[in-house]
Design a protein around this motif. Sequence first.
Motif: not given
Length: 441
Positions: A124-126, A281-285, A421-425, A428-436
């Motif tokens: 699984e990948v989000e 950031a998205v690609e990195g996560k 299995k990819i799930t899209e979530k 916001s921009y800030q949530e997407a670029i925040a580090p895991a």
Amino acid sequence: MQVSIETTSGLERRLTVGVPAARIDGAVDERLKKAAKDVRMPGFRPGKVPMKVMRQRFGAGVRQEVLGEVMSQSFQEAVVQEQLRPAGQPSIEPKSLDAGKDLEYVATFEVFPEVEVAEMKDFEVEKPVAEVTDEDVDNIIEVFRKQQGSWQETERAAAEGDKVVIDYVGTRDGEAFEGGSAEGSELELGSGRMIPGFEDGIVGMKAGEEKTLELSFPEDYHNEDLKGAAVEFKVTLNKVEEMVPAELNEELFAQYGVEEGGEEQFRKEVAENMTRELKNAVEGKVKQQVMDAVIAAHGTVEIPRALVAQEVDALRNQMFQQFGGAGAQNMDLKSLLPDDMFTENAEKRVKLGLVLSELIAKLELKADPEKVRETIEEMASTYQEPEEVINWYYSNQEQLASVESKVLEDQVVEKLLESAKITEKECSYQEAIAPAAQDEA
């Protein structure tokens, strides 16, 4: 050349190598003959020094040079002959170095493990899904304005985000404790620099006021004597300064590389940079989740200690540089940043590298030249002279290899994502670029 191999434990191997004396003596004689052509010695014509004299004067030194080179060469020959893949440099122990006798030495080293690639599918990948809004651009521009702004003294009460100048005295059971007092200390409220409650206690105070704060140190505080301790801080507020952001004008735009086009062009370039940052950031996560799945799917992998030690050193130096380290040659970094801080992460990275190497071989992947070019062009686009940056990468083999390695990793990720299995979530921009969370740790 005689070679015998012994498995001492796990990945460690002991190689005993014997090199005929004739190979050593021949190399020594050849080097002395070559040197004799240029040697000048009293009593002999240039280039006519007898070999007997050359051996007496230079034989011992030349022999040491030859022994070192032959041990290095013969070790490489031996590992090829025995089809071994050394991980890290060997430890070499000479057994026989006497002139006229065969050279014998023992090389101890680790080898790369055999890694069996596991089948990876349905993991699984989000994937974060976000966009850059006008509000996001406004927020970043406000950050830029504050970065170029100035602090100005104010008579109002201190608020979060202000900078204050304070004197304070900390006491525990009525006694001052070490490191608990200061005069003329600058503090930005909301920075989290002080223990919980300290900065909040100053909010609402005005210059000239005093206040006693009753606080407790955190249970996980780094000073053993103060962990969980109840203390009092007597605080005197000397000055309050507020941040006055820079005006949105040509001068500000120029600070960020926009010389023409005014505010419209400035906002456009900010939005483009934010879009690029969001994509990365998205690609990195996504990539991190794939890598975590790779590690989880491969259970226990025997890891060479030599590679872990190298990775620990790399991580230590990386951290030192990130925190503005300078003069590392004059510091004992191992005491300042001990191995234990990096061992777990180093082991994880080495394991991942070993598995990825096998995956790349199994999938028969090679870095796509077009993707390498695209990656370099994207990095170069943030500079004023992109073409110069592109040419620099292609003229620097080390930097080019680094980009190719990244592209190859990305190609592995793309291939593995085909079975995920990819799930899209939406976020916001800030949530997407925040580090895991694990990246922050």
